[in-house]
Write an enzyme that holds these catalytic residues in place. Structure first.
Site, PDB file in Angstrom:
ATOM      1  N   LEU A 126      24.607 -42.997  -6.558  1.00  0.00           N
ATOM      2  CA  LEU A 126      23.563 -42.579  -5.620  1.00  0.00           C
ATOM      3  C   LEU A 126      22.272 -42.202  -6.341  1.00  0.00           C
ATOM      4  O   LEU A 126      21.172 -42.555  -5.912  1.00  0.00           O
ATOM      5  CB  LEU A 126      24.073 -41.405  -4.788  1.00  0.00           C
ATOM      6  CG  LEU A 126      23.278 -40.984  -3.551  1.00  0.00           C
ATOM      7  CD1 LEU A 126      22.989 -42.178  -2.651  1.00  0.00           C
ATOM      8  CD2 LEU A 126      24.048 -39.920  -2.784  1.00  0.00           C
ATOM      9  N   HIS A 127      22.387 -41.482  -7.474  1.00  0.00           N
ATOM     10  CA  HIS A 127      21.218 -41.056  -8.258  1.00  0.00           C
ATOM     11  C   HIS A 127      20.169 -40.392  -7.361  1.00  0.00           C
ATOM     12  O   HIS A 127      19.074 -40.918  -7.150  1.00  0.00           O
ATOM     13  CB  HIS A 127      20.592 -42.230  -8.999  1.00  0.00           C
ATOM     14  CG  HIS A 127      21.401 -42.740 -10.147  1.00  0.00           C
ATOM     15  ND1 HIS A 127      21.013 -43.808 -10.913  1.00  0.00           N
ATOM     16  CD2 HIS A 127      22.582 -42.325 -10.675  1.00  0.00           C
ATOM     17  CE1 HIS A 127      21.925 -44.041 -11.854  1.00  0.00           C
ATOM     18  NE2 HIS A 127      22.879 -43.140 -11.717  1.00  0.00           N
ATOM     19  N   ILE A 128      20.502 -39.235  -6.839  1.00  0.00           N
ATOM     20  CA  ILE A 128      19.657 -38.550  -5.857  1.00  0.00           C
ATOM     21  C   ILE A 128      18.177 -38.450  -6.266  1.00  0.00           C
ATOM     22  O   ILE A 128      17.289 -38.693  -5.446  1.00  0.00           O
ATOM     23  CB  ILE A 128      20.227 -37.155  -5.530  1.00  0.00           C
ATOM     24  CG1 ILE A 128      21.515 -37.324  -4.705  1.00  0.00           C
ATOM     25  CG2 ILE A 128      19.228 -36.299  -4.750  1.00  0.00           C
ATOM     26  CD1 ILE A 128      22.226 -36.036  -4.384  1.00  0.00           C
ATOM     27  N   SER A 130      16.293 -40.414  -7.816  1.00  0.00           N
ATOM     28  CA  SER A 130      15.577 -41.687  -7.839  1.00  0.00           C
ATOM     29  C   SER A 130      15.428 -42.333  -6.471  1.00  0.00           C
ATOM     30  O   SER A 130      14.704 -43.318  -6.323  1.00  0.00           O
ATOM     31  CB  SER A 130      16.284 -42.667  -8.780  1.00  0.00           C
ATOM     32  OG  SER A 130      17.554 -43.043  -8.254  1.00  0.00           O
ATOM     33  N   GLU A 150      29.674 -40.901  -7.786  1.00  0.00           N
ATOM     34  CA  GLU A 150      29.654 -39.527  -8.284  1.00  0.00           C
ATOM     35  C   GLU A 150      30.316 -38.519  -7.358  1.00  0.00           C
ATOM     36  O   GLU A 150      30.581 -37.384  -7.761  1.00  0.00           O
ATOM     37  CB  GLU A 150      28.233 -39.073  -8.623  1.00  0.00           C
ATOM     38  CG  GLU A 150      27.230 -39.220  -7.514  1.00  0.00           C
ATOM     39  CD  GLU A 150      26.408 -40.486  -7.626  1.00  0.00           C
ATOM     40  OE1 GLU A 150      25.171 -40.387  -7.704  1.00  0.00           O
ATOM     41  OE2 GLU A 150      27.012 -41.587  -7.623  1.00  0.00           O
TER      42      GLU A 150
END
Length: 407
Positions: A126-128, A130, A150
């Site tokens: 997900l890479h919140i 970004s 994650e």
């Protein structure tokens, strides 16, 4: 029926709803999955989700795998390796997105989401930090069901993807710290472990989880001194047992932390949030008091970072300076050792995909596996992650209720 599915049925029964029959009970016939793996194009990403060995296992079970040309090249997995294992290699990126399930090791770019078809399943990180609201809204319009690595749990309640990448990251950050302390990268010219008659570097680690444990082990092996902070005393005890050494440990008390950071050569952010953003433990004032040329490596940046001064960087431009302190804030650190990381990803993902096939697809897997449900942030276009809903001010829905109503 598993305990997780019994719990699920109990929830909807209490609410007066009638859940549909468990997908795994409808028929014993397995689903044939149609999986697409595109080449990664963001964040200088070199990993790939599935290795040729795993493709061989999946295709032997009747599943169809379509891989974009040169998708594994940066990890030294070549098209011939995949085709010999049973995958279809295509030069056209759009052809990959015709699959029912898309596997990625970086969040899809906007144009990639545009290539996706309605009602697809996306399995990716997900890479919140970004992502933006438009990212979520585009996926919602396509009625995508999305699983985030994650937040996915295993049967024991642990986060397998996070743990595996954390082991790699914990060892890798020590190498990175050594690089940016050296003259080769305009550092202070300090050897991390020191030599006889010369004091070693001092390292502060925030978090006594997997990243912190592996980093501490590597740092001690090199001969540097280490201080570890975590508010979970059990984790601090466990860390000392696992590394087999007595090191400075403390709960997170701002004054003690600030004093340790003031004399540190390296500070490593190694926190993980079970849902949502990691807490900020190091304020900008604390960073201001650090030594010029000190190195901050914020492994937690993929969940927002635990240093107030952290900003997202990339492998092309991995660092920036603030208050004279070097900051390294690359979200996909493990891409530096992409072949090892790809094997680790594949080892976890393959059993999940095999079980998905056994349970007739993602819907059956969600029903049976509470750990998978924890990782779902979109279900058929409905946002189910409360933290994302708060960040972007989007209405979210309860996954159990959505599933029970057969939306």
């Amino acid at each position: 029926m598993s305990s997780s599915s019994r719990d699920f049925s109990g929830i909807v029964s209490k609410l007066g709803l009638q859940p549909m029959e468990a997908p795994s009970m409808v028929s014993n016939k397995k689903a044939k999955l149609y999986i697409g793996i595109p080449k990664e194009r963001s964040f200088q990403e070199h990993r790939i989700a599935i290795t040729p060995e795993s493709v061989r296992v999946l295709t032997a079970n009747g599943h169809r795998i379509v891989i974009e040309e040169n998708a594994g090249k940066e990890s030294r997995f070549y098209d011939n390796d995949y085709s010999e294992a049973g995958a279809e290699i295509v030069a056209d990126e759009e052809a990959v997105y015709k699959a029912d399930i898309i596997l990625k090791v970086a969040p899809p770019l906007p144009y990639e989401i545009a290539l996706m078809k309605m009602n697809q399943t996306l399995i990716s990180p997900l890479h919140i930090p970004s992502i933006k609201q438009e990212y979520i809204e585009m996926l919602m319009k396509k009625r995508i069901t999305a699983l985030a690595y994650e937040y996915t749990k295993d049967d024991a309640g642990f986060f397998p993807f996070v743990r595996s990448m954390s082991e790699i990251a914990g060892s890798t950050v020590v190498l990175i710290a050594g690089e940016f302390l050296s003259n080769a990268n305009n550092g202070k010219g300090i050897l991390l472990g020191g030599v006889s008659g010369v004091p070693p570097a001092k390292v502060v680690i925030l978090g006594a989880g997997v990243v912190g444990t592996f980093a501490a082990r590597a740092i001690i092996g090199l001969g540097a001194t280490v201080s570890v902070f975590d508010n979970n005393v059990y984790k601090l005890m466990r860390l000392q047992e696992r590394i087999g050494a007595r090191v400075f440990t403390s709960t997170v008390q701002p004054e003690i932390l600030a004093n340790e950071l003031e004399t540190a050569d390296v500070a490593i952010g190694a926190l993980h949030s079970k849902k949502g953003r990691t807490p900020i433990l190091v304020t900008e004032q604390m960073v201001e008091r650090m030594k010029p040329g000190a190195v901050v490596i914020d492994v937690s940046i993929d969940q927002g970072g635990c240093f107030e001064t952290s900003e997202l960087t990339s492998h092309l431009e991995p660092t920036f300076k603030k208050h004279g302190v070097i900051h390294y804030c690359v979200p996909n650190i493990t891409s530096r050792v992409s072949r090892t990381a790809s094997y680790a990803f594949s080892n976890i993902l393959t059993p999940i995909l095999l079980r998905m096939g056994d349970l007739k697809g993602m819907q059956g897997l969600i029903y049976e596996d509470v750990g998978i449900r924890n990782g779902i942030y979109l279900y058929k276009g409905n946002l189910t992650n409360e933290h994302l809903a708060k960040i972007f001010q989007i209405k979210h829905s309860n996954l159990e209720l959505l599933f029970a109503s057969n939306l």
